[in-house]
Write a protein that holds these residues in place. Structure first.
Motif, mmCIF file in Angstrom:
data_model
loop_
_atom_site.group_PDB
_atom_site.id
_atom_site.type_symbol
_atom_site.label_atom_id
_atom_site.label_comp_id
_atom_site.label_asym_id
_atom_site.label_seq_id
_atom_site.Cartn_x
_atom_site.Cartn_y
_atom_site.Cartn_z
ATOM 1 N N LYS A 3 0.849 -1.185 0.000
ATOM 2 C CA LYS A 3 0.000 0.000 0.000
ATOM 3 C C LYS A 3 0.885 1.235 0.000
ATOM 4 N N THR A 4 0.605 2.151 -0.903
ATOM 5 C CA THR A 4 1.380 3.386 -0.966
ATOM 6 C C THR A 4 0.439 4.571 -1.114
ATOM 7 N N THR A 5 0.945 5.739 -0.735
ATOM 8 C CA THR A 5 0.214 6.984 -0.933
ATOM 9 C C THR A 5 1.205 8.068 -1.322
ATOM 10 N N LEU A 6 0.757 8.978 -2.153
ATOM 11 C CA LEU A 6 1.585 10.108 -2.557
ATOM 12 C C LEU A 6 1.088 11.349 -1.831
ATOM 13 N N VAL A 18 6.099 13.307 -1.934
ATOM 14 C CA VAL A 18 6.782 12.150 -1.366
ATOM 15 C C VAL A 18 5.869 10.939 -1.457
ATOM 16 N N LEU A 19 6.417 9.825 -1.854
ATOM 17 C CA LEU A 19 5.696 8.557 -1.897
ATOM 18 C C LEU A 19 6.098 7.754 -0.668
ATOM 19 N N VAL A 20 5.104 7.334 0.125
ATOM 20 C CA VAL A 20 5.372 6.579 1.344
ATOM 21 C C VAL A 20 4.480 5.342 1.388
ATOM 22 N N ASP A 21 4.905 4.350 2.207
ATOM 23 C CA ASP A 21 4.047 3.190 2.413
ATOM 24 C C ASP A 21 3.308 3.361 3.739
ATOM 25 N N ALA A 22 2.505 2.387 4.113
ATOM 26 C CA ALA A 22 1.646 2.507 5.292
ATOM 27 C C ALA A 22 2.431 2.584 6.592
ATOM 28 N N SER A 23 3.698 2.163 6.572
ATOM 29 C CA SER A 23 4.516 2.231 7.780
ATOM 30 C C SER A 23 5.209 3.580 7.931
ATOM 31 N N GLY A 24 5.101 4.416 6.895
ATOM 32 C CA GLY A 24 5.775 5.706 6.920
ATOM 33 C C GLY A 24 7.136 5.701 6.283
ATOM 34 N N ARG A 25 7.498 4.654 5.574
ATOM 35 C CA ARG A 25 8.795 4.592 4.907
ATOM 36 C C ARG A 25 8.764 5.419 3.628
ATOM 37 N N ARG A 26 9.743 6.293 3.480
ATOM 38 C CA ARG A 26 9.833 7.098 2.262
ATOM 39 C C ARG A 26 10.367 6.238 1.134
ATOM 40 N N LEU A 27 9.638 6.225 0.022
ATOM 41 C CA LEU A 27 10.045 5.437 -1.139
ATOM 42 C C LEU A 27 10.655 6.293 -2.244
ATOM 43 N N GLY A 28 10.196 7.534 -2.330
ATOM 44 C CA GLY A 28 10.716 8.440 -3.350
ATOM 45 C C GLY A 28 10.174 9.838 -3.128
ATOM 46 N N SER A 29 10.889 10.831 -3.582
ATOM 47 C CA SER A 29 10.431 12.211 -3.423
ATOM 48 C C SER A 29 10.788 13.022 -4.663
ATOM 49 N N GLY A 311 3.338 16.557 7.234
ATOM 50 C CA GLY A 311 1.937 16.479 7.658
ATOM 51 C C GLY A 311 1.046 15.894 6.578
ATOM 52 N N ALA A 312 1.313 16.239 5.312
ATOM 53 C CA ALA A 312 0.544 15.664 4.208
ATOM 54 C C ALA A 312 0.775 14.164 4.133
ATOM 55 N N ALA A 313 2.038 13.757 4.336
ATOM 56 C CA ALA A 313 2.343 12.326 4.328
ATOM 57 C C ALA A 313 1.634 11.613 5.470
ATOM 58 N N ALA A 314 1.565 12.248 6.640
ATOM 59 C CA ALA A 314 0.879 11.644 7.783
ATOM 60 C C ALA A 314 -0.602 11.435 7.478
ATOM 61 N N LEU A 315 -1.209 12.407 6.802
ATOM 62 C CA LEU A 315 -2.617 12.259 6.418
ATOM 63 C C LEU A 315 -2.789 11.069 5.475
ATOM 64 N N GLY A 316 -1.865 10.922 4.530
ATOM 65 C CA GLY A 316 -1.937 9.811 3.593
ATOM 66 C C GLY A 316 -1.748 8.469 4.272
ATOM 67 N N ILE A 317 -0.820 8.396 5.210
ATOM 68 C CA ILE A 317 -0.580 7.146 5.935
ATOM 69 C C ILE A 317 -1.823 6.725 6.713
#
Length: 342
Positions: A3-6, A18-29, A311-317
């Motif tokens: 599962k990923t979110t941008l 930033v692209l992150v997975d559900a654990s909060g790991r950064r995959l790409g920016s 904060g945007a990444a946190a909302l996505g997670i």
């Protein structure tokens, strides 16, 4: 499948993704130009957001050793201003072909607050080109003070400071105000270079520096003068500049007080502050700024943040069902900082 979110922090000057997975790991920016539809236009804003998104996806595919991304990864965009149907359509047209969507657009205040605190309740103050304060309850903006724009308010903002710098210099040049060290700084900023072969100022109806300043200010949109705000920080030891900066802090403190005013027993323990004018300018230039702002927030802990991307990444997670605590936010900040240096 993973599962990923941008997440995208779409500002008037630049857009970061930033692209992150559900654990909060950064995959790409990735980063691109301004993504605010009000200042950049609908099509340009959507294009720049898509460029930042594509850069994040490309980096994820080449450096993160991840499996193919699922189609339909949700997107969270935090930004200021109104969101039109035309803008939403433009975003879909640019992002769906990248395998991204649905798109959720949240206020920039929520992104900025979420970059500094995992608590569902708190206060956020932003001062960049404009200024606004917000009260957060259950991760929603329940009250907002300021943010009316340069014509109606935005006290303590970059525009507000720059306008006072220009007025002080104009008064100095006209001889109707105090002398100030801002004058040579502003003269250089607007491109005035004295010509040794030209007659002295006594032979002119008005200071040639003032003539240059008037033309420079009126050649562009009024909001463009906000770029001159840093001159006040450079001249922070000057009496005139210091009075401008002190007044700016006072205006921002009022925003914080008023956003909490309906509830005298608010109990919020965190004041997140963001925006380059506040974090990079006022806080280091005015020694009492932090104390005055925390006092306005009834002693809340002051947490400066660079922008709203974390904060945007946190909302996505959270949309993916993941948990976000302060440790997750700290890791995201470190990951993003590391990614920016690559």
């Amino acid at each position: 499948m993973m599962k990923t979110t941008l997440a995208v922090d779409a500002g008037g000057t630049s857009s970061r993704a930033v692209l992150v997975d559900a654990s909060g790991r950064r995959l790409g920016s990735g980063r691109a130009g301004g993504g605010n539809p009000t200042s950049s236009g609908v099509d340009s804003a959507a294009t720049q957001i898509a460029l930042a998104a594509r850069a994040a996806l490309d980096q994820a595919r080449t450096t993160s050793s991840i499996p193919p991304l699922p189609s339909g990864s949700p997107v969270v965009i935090t930004q200021a201003g109104q969101v039109s149907d035309a803008y939403r359509r433009a975003l879909d047209a640019h992002l769906v072909p990248l395998g991204l969507g649905p798109v959720v657009i949240e206020p920039d205040l929520l992104g900025m607050y979420g970059s500094g605190s995992a608590s569902p309740d708190g206060v956020v103050l932003v001062a960049g080109t404009g200024s606004v304060a917000g009260r957060i309850r259950d991760r929603l903006v329940v009250r907002e003070v300021g943010g009316a724009g340069w014509l109606l308010g935005d006290g303590g903002s970059g525009f507000w400071i720059a306008r006072r710098v220009i007025r002080a210099v104009a008064a100095d040049l006209d001889g109707i105000g105090p002398r100030t060290g801002l004058t040579p700084l502003l003269s250089q900023a607007v491109g005035f270079t004295p010509d040794p072969s030209s007659p002295g100022d006594a032979d002119h109806r008005r200071s040639p520096v003032l003539d240059t300043l008037i033309r420079s200010v009126n050649d562009g949109p009024p909001i463009a003068i906000a770029r001159l705000a840093p001159l006040a920080f450079q001249a922070a030891d000057d009496d005139v500049a210091r009075s401008i900066l002190d007044a700016a802090v006072d205006r921002l403190a009022v925003l914080v007080e008023r956003v909490l005013a309906p509830d005298s027993d608010h109990g919020e323990s965190t004041l997140v502050v963001g925006g380059s004018v506040l974090v990079d300018g006022l806080l280091p230039s005015v020694p009492s700024a932090a104390e005055r702002l925390t006092s306005a927030a009834a002693g809340a802990r002051l947490v400066p943040v660079a922008d709203g991307l974390v904060g945007a990444a946190a909302l996505g997670i959270r949309m993916l069902g993941g948990d976000v605590d302060d440790a997750t936010l700290s890791r995201l900040r470190e990951d993003l900082a590391a990614g920016a240096t690559r």
